[in-house]
Design a protein around this motif. Structure first.
Motif, mmCIF file in Angstrom:
data_model
loop_
_atom_site.group_PDB
_atom_site.id
_atom_site.type_symbol
_atom_site.label_atom_id
_atom_site.label_comp_id
_atom_site.label_asym_id
_atom_site.label_seq_id
_atom_site.Cartn_x
_atom_site.Cartn_y
_atom_site.Cartn_z
ATOM 1 N N LEU A 295 52.719 -28.259 -9.105
ATOM 2 C CA LEU A 295 52.522 -27.574 -7.827
ATOM 3 C C LEU A 295 51.098 -27.750 -7.328
ATOM 4 C CD1 LEU A 295 53.797 -25.731 -5.695
ATOM 5 C CD2 LEU A 295 53.086 -23.772 -7.078
ATOM 6 N N LEU A 296 50.124 -27.673 -8.223
ATOM 7 C CA LEU A 296 48.725 -27.833 -7.840
ATOM 8 C C LEU A 296 48.447 -29.250 -7.334
ATOM 9 C CD1 LEU A 296 45.841 -26.717 -7.722
ATOM 10 C CD2 LEU A 296 45.545 -27.409 -10.112
ATOM 11 N N VAL A 297 48.905 -30.253 -8.076
ATOM 12 C CA VAL A 297 48.725 -31.654 -7.656
ATOM 13 C C VAL A 297 49.417 -31.893 -6.319
ATOM 14 C CG1 VAL A 297 49.341 -34.041 -8.206
ATOM 15 C CG2 VAL A 297 48.395 -32.559 -9.976
ATOM 16 N N GLY A 298 50.613 -31.348 -6.166
ATOM 17 C CA GLY A 298 51.348 -31.523 -4.919
ATOM 18 C C GLY A 298 50.633 -30.938 -3.721
ATOM 19 N N LEU A 299 50.073 -29.745 -3.866
ATOM 20 C CA LEU A 299 49.371 -29.098 -2.754
ATOM 21 C C LEU A 299 48.092 -29.849 -2.390
ATOM 22 C CD1 LEU A 299 49.800 -25.318 -3.669
ATOM 23 C CD2 LEU A 299 50.973 -26.615 -1.894
ATOM 24 N N ILE A 300 47.371 -30.352 -3.399
ATOM 25 C CA ILE A 300 46.142 -31.110 -3.127
ATOM 26 C C ILE A 300 46.462 -32.371 -2.330
ATOM 27 C CG2 ILE A 300 44.299 -32.466 -4.195
ATOM 28 C CD1 ILE A 300 44.263 -30.427 -6.473
ATOM 29 N N PHE A 301 47.454 -33.125 -2.784
ATOM 30 C CA PHE A 301 47.803 -34.365 -2.084
ATOM 31 C C PHE A 301 48.464 -34.084 -0.742
ATOM 32 C CE2 PHE A 301 47.006 -36.338 -6.157
ATOM 33 C CZ PHE A 301 46.553 -37.605 -5.797
ATOM 34 N N TYR A 302 49.173 -32.963 -0.639
ATOM 35 C CA TYR A 302 49.771 -32.595 0.653
ATOM 36 C C TYR A 302 48.691 -32.346 1.700
ATOM 37 C CZ TYR A 302 51.462 -29.292 4.151
ATOM 38 O OH TYR A 302 51.710 -28.648 5.320
ATOM 39 N N ILE A 303 47.664 -31.582 1.340
ATOM 40 C CA ILE A 303 46.584 -31.263 2.287
ATOM 41 C C ILE A 303 45.784 -32.512 2.649
ATOM 42 C CG2 ILE A 303 44.433 -29.967 2.577
ATOM 43 C CD1 ILE A 303 45.653 -27.784 0.802
ATOM 44 N N LEU A 304 45.412 -33.306 1.643
ATOM 45 C CA LEU A 304 44.631 -34.516 1.923
ATOM 46 C C LEU A 304 45.455 -35.532 2.719
ATOM 47 C CD1 LEU A 304 42.763 -35.017 -1.476
ATOM 48 C CD2 LEU A 304 41.877 -34.058 0.650
ATOM 49 N N GLY A 305 46.732 -35.657 2.384
ATOM 50 C CA GLY A 305 47.589 -36.574 3.145
ATOM 51 C C GLY A 305 47.730 -36.152 4.591
ATOM 52 N N TYR A 306 47.803 -34.850 4.812
ATOM 53 C CA TYR A 306 47.879 -34.360 6.194
ATOM 54 C C TYR A 306 46.645 -34.764 6.989
ATOM 55 C CZ TYR A 306 47.141 -31.180 10.068
ATOM 56 O OH TYR A 306 46.844 -30.686 11.311
ATOM 57 N N PHE A 307 45.457 -34.571 6.416
ATOM 58 C CA PHE A 307 44.232 -34.884 7.142
ATOM 59 C C PHE A 307 44.096 -36.388 7.399
ATOM 60 C CE2 PHE A 307 42.936 -30.619 5.782
ATOM 61 C CZ PHE A 307 42.420 -30.146 6.987
ATOM 62 N N LEU A 308 44.605 -37.212 6.493
ATOM 63 C CA LEU A 308 44.574 -38.656 6.722
ATOM 64 C C LEU A 308 45.395 -39.017 7.948
ATOM 65 C CD1 LEU A 308 43.903 -41.565 5.866
ATOM 66 C CD2 LEU A 308 45.949 -41.497 4.409
ATOM 67 N N TYR A 309 46.613 -38.521 8.014
ATOM 68 C CA TYR A 309 47.479 -38.832 9.156
ATOM 69 C C TYR A 309 47.008 -38.132 10.427
ATOM 70 C CZ TYR A 309 51.096 -41.395 6.616
ATOM 71 O OH TYR A 309 51.786 -42.342 5.904
ATOM 72 N N ALA A 310 46.472 -36.919 10.300
ATOM 73 C CA ALA A 310 46.039 -36.168 11.480
ATOM 74 C C ALA A 310 44.913 -36.879 12.214
ATOM 75 C CB ALA A 310 45.607 -34.761 11.076
ATOM 76 N N THR A 311 43.957 -37.455 11.474
ATOM 77 C CA THR A 311 42.861 -38.175 12.126
ATOM 78 C C THR A 311 43.379 -39.384 12.893
ATOM 79 O OG1 THR A 311 42.483 -39.392 10.061
ATOM 80 C CG2 THR A 311 41.122 -37.452 10.460
ATOM 81 N N LEU A 312 44.394 -40.052 12.338
ATOM 82 C CA LEU A 312 44.970 -41.214 13.026
ATOM 83 C C LEU A 312 45.708 -40.789 14.292
ATOM 84 C CD1 LEU A 312 46.340 -43.253 9.980
ATOM 85 C CD2 LEU A 312 44.180 -43.536 11.185
ATOM 86 N N TYR A 313 46.454 -39.700 14.214
ATOM 87 C CA TYR A 313 47.161 -39.203 15.402
ATOM 88 C C TYR A 313 46.174 -38.808 16.496
ATOM 89 C CZ TYR A 313 51.951 -39.036 13.582
ATOM 90 O OH TYR A 313 53.198 -39.357 13.107
ATOM 91 N N ALA A 314 45.076 -38.165 16.111
ATOM 92 C CA ALA A 314 44.077 -37.756 17.104
ATOM 93 C C ALA A 314 43.430 -38.977 17.745
ATOM 94 C CB ALA A 314 43.018 -36.883 16.435
ATOM 95 N N ALA A 315 43.141 -39.998 16.941
ATOM 96 C CA ALA A 315 42.514 -41.207 17.477
ATOM 97 C C ALA A 315 43.439 -41.909 18.453
ATOM 98 C CB ALA A 315 42.134 -42.145 16.330
ATOM 99 N N VAL A 316 44.704 -42.034 18.094
ATOM 100 C CA VAL A 316 45.666 -42.703 18.983
ATOM 101 C C VAL A 316 45.865 -41.893 20.267
ATOM 102 C CG1 VAL A 316 48.079 -43.399 19.231
ATOM 103 C CG2 VAL A 316 46.840 -43.908 17.117
ATOM 104 N N GLY A 317 45.951 -40.567 20.125
ATOM 105 C CA GLY A 317 46.116 -39.738 21.315
ATOM 106 C C GLY A 317 44.951 -39.853 22.274
ATOM 107 N N SER A 318 43.744 -40.141 21.767
ATOM 108 C CA SER A 318 42.564 -40.211 22.634
ATOM 109 C C SER A 318 42.521 -41.466 23.492
ATOM 110 C CB SER A 318 41.292 -40.143 21.776
ATOM 111 O OG SER A 318 41.161 -41.314 20.985
ATOM 112 N N ILE A 319 43.236 -42.515 23.094
ATOM 113 C CA ILE A 319 43.189 -43.761 23.883
ATOM 114 C C ILE A 319 44.363 -43.873 24.843
ATOM 115 C CG2 ILE A 319 41.922 -44.980 22.076
ATOM 116 C CD1 ILE A 319 44.498 -46.339 21.263
ATOM 117 N N VAL A 320 45.239 -42.866 24.874
ATOM 118 C CA VAL A 320 46.379 -42.857 25.789
ATOM 119 C C VAL A 320 46.067 -41.933 26.946
ATOM 120 C CG1 VAL A 320 48.838 -42.359 26.041
ATOM 121 C CG2 VAL A 320 47.982 -43.334 23.904
ATOM 122 N N SER A 321 46.237 -42.422 28.171
ATOM 123 C CA SER A 321 45.906 -41.628 29.358
ATOM 124 C C SER A 321 47.099 -40.871 29.912
ATOM 125 C CB SER A 321 45.325 -42.537 30.451
ATOM 126 O OG SER A 321 44.144 -43.165 30.000
#
Length: 431
Positions: A295-321
């Motif tokens: 459970l501990l390993v899963g939560l750590i990778f879940y949070i870090l994985g979210y931030f990896l994808y979230a930064t990409l979504y934010a970057a892509v959203g910024s270049i779309v008008s």
């Protein structure tokens, strides 16, 4: 930090009040409730409520000994799912009347026995097929009776007959585990891969996928919406674009956690209903066998994985008008998320495969693959640490890259910038 917290609070409060959030949450909650109640609804509409035992007719005719053995075996079962009502002869009219008025759901009848061959067993009912619950109860009962019939006259005891008729279960064990520390190692491995740990792994994989699909798209849509409405031009004068980006990511993360908490509460409430308790008990989940390290390993990778994808979504959203172009723009990230989900789901039965070992060090899929290997496979803490290190390095790099894209893209309007134009504009800003 003083400017980051207001962005987080504003993003969270603004999103949870929108109709899209409320409607989506309610729809998912309803779908979860319906899904949990499907087994009960099937039983209810099929006439098998599960609260009472099924009454089955037993026409023994010329086989009273077989009928007596079958009745004795079923009476010993603790669940009491079926009860037998004995008939001496097969009176078709009487049997049909009892089925029509609900006295019995169907009846068993034995054919003629030839030598040591067990007589043919026939089941008659108003349905085209036998109920699965009834079949799962009758099948082992008849197997046991058959064994007693075939071995009649021998010196075998009931325990020996039961041991002969019991199915053989083959447990998988790696050679190094068998030659390692003996039974203690096997016991330790068995506790780690208990059913409850598989449930944890499966739940975290689904949770990771749902979070990426919902909150990731919400981040990109939020950025694009502010940019298309020209609010971004006002925001950048008071708050830096980087603070906006990370504030939105953290705010949406809290929104995602709120949704997850709601869904968990809905599942818990539905499972707590009395008629769902029986189905839950059949899973034989022993919480004492839960491995908290999974459970501990899963939560750590879940949070870090979210931030990896979230930064990409934010970057892509910024270049779309325009919001109309957002779906096509985020498609590559969505495909990465789908790839991670399907690789993990299709590898649940083979957590030690070469594919998973390779994917454990690919940041976009490692949050779920290393969890699967550690929770259901043979991944060591050293491998988990290496995968975690690779993921952290990837987050740092893509956060830096996304920050430069976001800083440049939020003020670029009109058509979507080309890679050459974007790279040229990014060079003008230092992060």
């Amino acid at each position: 930090m003083n400017k980051l917290l207001p962005i987080i609070n504003f993003t969270f409060a603004n999103k949870v009040k929108t109709k899209s959030f409320v409607v989506t949450t309610v729809i998912f909650a309803l779908l979860l409730s319906i899904g949990i109640h499907v087994p009960y609804l099937i039983q209810m509409f099929s006439g098998n409520e599960g609260a009472t035992s099924s009454q089955i007719g037993l026409v023994y005719g010329n086989q009273p000994e077989i009928a007596a053995s079958l009745e004795a075996f079923i009476d010993k079962q603790p669940d009491g799912k079926i009860k037998l009502m004995k008939y001496e002869q097969a009176n078709d009219q009487a049997l049909m009347n009892d089925m029509e008025n609900g006295t019995i759901k169907g009846y068993l009848e034995f054919g003629e026995a030839e030598g040591l061959q067990f007589p043919k067993v026939m089941y008659t009912s108003k349905k085209n097929s036998m109920d699965l619950t009834l079949q799962s109860t009758l099948q082992p009962a008849l197997e046991n009776v058959k064994m007693q019939y075939v071995t009649r006259g021998s010196s075998l005891t009931e325990e020996q007959i039961a041991a002969i008729s019991a199915p053989v279960i083959i447990e998988e064990l790696k050679a190094e585990q068998a030659a390692g520390t003996g039974s203690a190692a096997v016991a330790n491995e068995g506790s780690k891969t208990a059913a409850v740990n598989y449930v944890i792994v499966y739940g975290l994989i689904v949770l990771f996928f749902m979070t990426n699909m919902m909150t990731g798209n919400m981040i990109a849509a939020e950025v694009t919406s502010e940019k298309s409405s020209r609010i971004m031009e006002i925001l950048v004068t008071s708050v830096s674009p980087l603070t906006q980006m990370f504030g939105k990511i953290l705010g949406m993360f809290l929104v995602g956690l709120l949704q997850i908490a709601i869904f968990i509460a809905v599942v818990a409430i539905n499972l707590a209903l009395p008629y769902n308790q029986a189905s839950l008990a059949e899973l034989n989940l022993d919480l004492s066998q839960m491995d908290l390290s999974i459970l501990l390993v899963g939560l750590i990778f879940y949070i870090l994985g979210y931030f990896l994808y979230a930064t990409l979504y934010a970057a892509v959203g910024s270049i779309v008008s325009r919001t109309e172009d957002l779906g096509q723009a985020v498609m590559p990230i969505t495909m990465l998320s789908l790839a991670a989900f399907y690789v993990a789901m299709f590898s649940l039965s083979s957590p030690n495969s070469l594919l998973l070992k390779v994917c454990s060090y690919i940041p976009f899929v490692s949050p779920v693959t290393i969890l699967l290997r550690y929770g259901a496979g043979d991944a060591t803490l050293l491998e988990v640490g290496l995968s975690l290190l690779v993921l952290i390095v990837a987050i740092v790099f893509f956060s830096w890259l996304a920050a430069k894209i976001y800083r440049t893209g939020v003020l670029l309007y009109g058509k979507r910038p080309t890679m050459k134009e974007l790279r040229k504009a990014m060079k003008a800003y230092k992060i």
